[in-house]
Enzyme design. Structure first.
Site, PDB file in Angstrom:
ATOM      1  N   GLU A 210       0.758  -1.057   0.093  1.00  0.00           N
ATOM      2  CA  GLU A 210       0.012   0.008  -0.148  1.00  0.00           C
ATOM      3  C   GLU A 210       0.889   1.226  -0.092  1.00  0.00           C
ATOM      4  O   GLU A 210       0.315   2.358  -0.662  1.00  0.00           O
ATOM      5  CB  GLU A 210      -1.131  -0.072   1.028  1.00  0.00           C
ATOM      6  CG  GLU A 210      -1.964   1.023   0.811  1.00  0.00           C
ATOM      7  CD  GLU A 210      -3.226   0.930   1.971  1.00  0.00           C
ATOM      8  OE1 GLU A 210      -3.753  -0.191   1.658  1.00  0.00           O
ATOM      9  OE2 GLU A 210      -3.716   2.086   2.376  1.00  0.00           O
TER      10      GLU A 210
ATOM     11  N   ASP B 293      -3.378  -2.977   2.759  1.00  0.00           N
ATOM     12  CA  ASP B 293      -4.082  -3.188   3.837  1.00  0.00           C
ATOM     13  C   ASP B 293      -5.426  -4.076   3.676  1.00  0.00           C
ATOM     14  O   ASP B 293      -6.108  -3.827   2.733  1.00  0.00           O
ATOM     15  CB  ASP B 293      -4.400  -1.790   4.534  1.00  0.00           C
ATOM     16  CG  ASP B 293      -2.998  -1.127   5.028  1.00  0.00           C
ATOM     17  OD1 ASP B 293      -2.008  -1.841   5.170  1.00  0.00           O
ATOM     18  OD2 ASP B 293      -3.124   0.068   5.304  1.00  0.00           O
TER      19      ASP B 293
ATOM     20  N   TYR C 125      -3.658  -3.528  12.861  1.00  0.00           N
ATOM     21  CA  TYR C 125      -4.010  -2.615  12.008  1.00  0.00           C
ATOM     22  C   TYR C 125      -5.306  -1.891  12.825  1.00  0.00           C
ATOM     23  O   TYR C 125      -6.253  -2.254  13.621  1.00  0.00           O
ATOM     24  CB  TYR C 125      -4.886  -3.351  11.035  1.00  0.00           C
ATOM     25  CG  TYR C 125      -5.242  -2.621   9.944  1.00  0.00           C
ATOM     26  CD1 TYR C 125      -4.371  -1.588   9.145  1.00  0.00           C
ATOM     27  CD2 TYR C 125      -6.551  -2.342   9.274  1.00  0.00           C
ATOM     28  CE1 TYR C 125      -4.807  -1.057   8.179  1.00  0.00           C
ATOM     29  CE2 TYR C 125      -7.039  -1.629   8.236  1.00  0.00           C
ATOM     30  CZ  TYR C 125      -6.072  -0.781   7.784  1.00  0.00           C
ATOM     31  OH  TYR C 125      -6.655  -0.014   6.812  1.00  0.00           O
TER      32      TYR C 125
END
Ligand code: ZN
Ligand code: ZN
Length: 673
Positions: A4, A102, A309
């Site tokens: 990402e 992600d 996350y």
């Protein structure tokens, strides 16, 4: 493989073993050679593509949209071009693709857009890497266990982007054209989440404006060690006459009898694991960090491999994370040694869980990796909160006790209350973030007679409902299932940028109220929570592959098409209603307060032939003037400089930094500028 962001790509390479790097067009790629494969890890920088209308023009509705490289449609995204070119070079060499962005809707859209638009690859040639932390172990496991292309998540993500475009762009255009029909120009906007968010805030604002405070009276009994309050049937005294009567009756009495002692022992459960909203609200109340800041600080901690996350809805920590392993790692950090040990010493190590789930990620937890000395002050604050919350969820319930004494004076009852902690338990793990009331009362027994110092009578007023703080409104949106964990804080921020709201806690401006009224009158669906929530549910269906992007978007076009048709018919009339407010609001934002050089003048910001300055309303009689910065957004504030007494203005340069400054360039506060 597509990562990402550059930093994430480098962490993946580090985790997967020996690699070499290769620079192409100023972008670093990572190459891993195995017996039968050559893996290239190339970074994106967030979104490389965004939606744009096909064809030209400013008319609405626009439903014909396509994905274009972001640097072709946005001036501020020029830096993306080299990443796009590099990704194209690398992807063209590949036979198979891995989306390692992600694991959520955004990551699915970023990775699949890059792969599909550049190579045209079919979904069976694309695999998905699923991880919740950027630790070497998790990344290696995710790589060993690659999943098939995440069709449902990708489709749901794409649908969300198109829906946001449909609602955001079309209705914003409708508003702006309505104003333009009345010869004014102003950037106005609304959106799928922004509209309902503003409506919630505007409703509260109206409640506050319409609130009519009611007076009431309280009578206190003062003892040398505590204060007790007159109470009857748990109601208040609503008229002065009654208050006066009671007060007169007890006044001068020197003794009170303890008639009732109520002791209640209870447990105070440990908190539940953090999801993003939970973290945002604690960061706001303990560190005064805004929800948007908290989100980006947490994202930085994640990118450094320190926490899992953060964009998660989940309040659960599954056992497979290996609680003991994480706690042992944290024990190696000096700051956390004692607390980690306390948890590890327990017979049973099991966290309290919350109700909310998230199919992609668990609740936020620390990976235990040592942060080293590289954290900024702000990052450190958020990290500390996350680590201590992680400890606290494993704690035992705290033991608390509440005490209520009833004191009789003639036939009147006064009550004194207290709450104390008997066993701290999880409080010790969450220090200094525990906020509980601690008020001790002296030991008392029923029948005991106490000496009264005096009585007091006080007039009070009922209070309007509280304004929302930024974190409260983000919380409220979550409770009402509006928007997503990733977008809620951003929607609120947008409202500030558009001048629909101001101040902290939040006040809705006249412009914000006018926009809400207009939308409510002419396209109520745009501000209705119902519609937003309904589409949120549809996206869940798409994710689970029970519905399709095409069907949902068609429904949206039908719905929105007819709303906008009605709007267009009344466009000029609607604009007319908005223009007055816009003019008044503009004037208000230009006004800076009384002139410091003449009697009657008002200082205001003036724009003339491209330059901006402050002038006095009494010009030419008063020639007082101050310079203003010529770029960036500026607006007035209620503040006055403590040093030079000139008004302060709010300045926002390049959308990055905003600050308040006074208008006098010679002010001592600017000595070191
Ligand atoms: Zn003046
Ligand atoms: Zn000053």
């Amino acid at each position: 493989m597509v990562g990402e962001k550059p930093k994430v790509a480098s962490r993946i390479a580090n985790a997967l073993g020996d690699y070499s790097t290769e620079e192409n067009r100023g972008v670093k790629n990572y190459i891993i050679e195995t017996d039968d494969k050559r893996i290239i890890i190339a970074p994106a920088v967030g979104h490389i593509f965004n939606l744009d209308q096909k064809g030209e023009g400013w008319d609405y509705p626009v439903f014909d949209v396509e994905w274009k490289p972001i640097f072709e449609t946005s001036d501020s995204s020029g830096y993306v071009k080299k990443y796009y070119n590099n990704l194209r070079d690398q992807l063209e060499k590949a036979d198979e693709y891995i989306n390692a962005c992600d694991f959520d809707l955004e990551g699915s859209v970023i990775g699949s857009n890059v792969i599909k638009h550049i190579t045209g690859a079919s979904e069976d040639r694309i695999q998905r890497m699923k991880f919740s932390t950027l630790t070497p172990e998790d990344l290696q496991n995710a790589f060993d266990d690659l999943e098939d292309f995440d069709h449902g998540m990708t489709e749901a993500g794409l649908t969300r982007h198109v829906l946001d475009y449909y609602y955001g762009v079309n209705v914003s255009r409708a508003l702006m054209q309505a104003v333009r029909d009345n010869d004014r120009y102003k950037t106005l906007s609304t959106g799928r989440v922004q509209g309902p968010t503003l409506k919630i805030l505007a409703d509260r604002e109206k409640e506050i404006m319409e609130f009519d405070p009611t007076p009431y009276w309280e009578i206190y009994l003062n003892h040398s060690e505590f204060q007790a309050q007159w109470e009857e049937d748990e109601d208040r005294i609503w008229d002065e006459e009654t208050a006066e009567k009671i007060f007169k009756h007890v006044q001068g009495e020197e003794k009170a009898e303890v008639t009732n002692v109520k002791v209640n022992n209870y447990s105070h459960n440990p908190p539940i694991p953090f999801n993003l909203t939970g973290l945002q609200s604690e960061a706001s109340s303990h560190h005064n960090i805004s929800p948007k800041q908290a989100q980006s600080l947490a994202q930085e901690l994640y990118e450094n491999g320190l926490i899992s996350y953060p964009r998660t809805e989940s309040q659960k920590l599954p056992a497979k994370l290996g609680y003991k392993g994480l706690l042992k790692k944290l024990k190696n950090q000096d700051n956390y040694k004692d607390k980690a040990k306390k948890v590890l010493d327990k017979d049973e190590i099991y966290p309290r869980q919350g109700k909310k789930e998230d199919d992609a990620h668990p609740a936020i937890y620390p990976t235990g990796e040592p942060p080293g000395g590289s954290l900024s002050k702000q990052q450190r604050k958020v990290y500390d909160l996350i680590v201590k919350r992680f400890f606290a969820v494993f704690g035992d319930a705290a033991k608390r006790q509440s005490l209520t004494f009833t004191l009789d004076v003639k036939e009147h009852e006064f009550k004194a209350k207290s709450k104390i902690t008997k066993q701290r338990n999880w409080y010790n793990l969450y220090e200094p973030y525990v906020r509980v009331e601690e008020a001790e009362l002296p030991d008392m027994e029923e029948g005991q007679v106490l000496k009264v110092e005096d009585f007091e009578k006080e007039e009070k007023e009922t209070q309007p409902p509280n304004r929302y703080s930024q974190s409260k409104i983000v919380n409220e949106l979550e409770k009402r299932n509006l928007g997503t964990k990733a977008t809620r804080a951003k929607s609120v921020d947008k409202l500030y940028n558009r001048n629909y709201i101001e101040e902290k806690p939040i006040e809705v401006t006249d412009l914000g109220l006018a926009i809400t009224n207009t939308l409510e009158n002419y396209c109520p669906n745009i501000v209705s929570e119902e519609l937003t929530r309904q589409f949120e549910e549809k996206m869940q269906e798409i994710k689970e592959q029970n519905d399709t992007r095409e069907d949902v978007l068609e429904e949206a076009r039908d719905e929105l098409g007819s709303i906008l048709e009605q709007f267009k018919e009344k466009q000029k009339e609607i604009g007319g209603e908005l223009v007055d407010t816009i003019d008044a609001e503009r004037k208000r934002r230009r006004q800076l307060g009384p002139c410091d050089q003449c009697e009657d003048g008002t200082l205001r910001m003036i724009k003339k032939s491209g330059s901006r300055f402050v002038g006095c309303s009494e010009y030419p009689d008063c020639e007082n003037t101050y310079p203003l910065p010529n770029n960036g957004d500026i607006k007035s504030t209620d503040e006055i400089c403590e040093e030079c007494n000139t008004p302060k203005i709010w300045v926002n340069r390049d959308n990055k930094k905003n600050y308040n400054m006074c208008i006098d360039p010679d002010c001592p506060t600017k000595d070191d500028w």
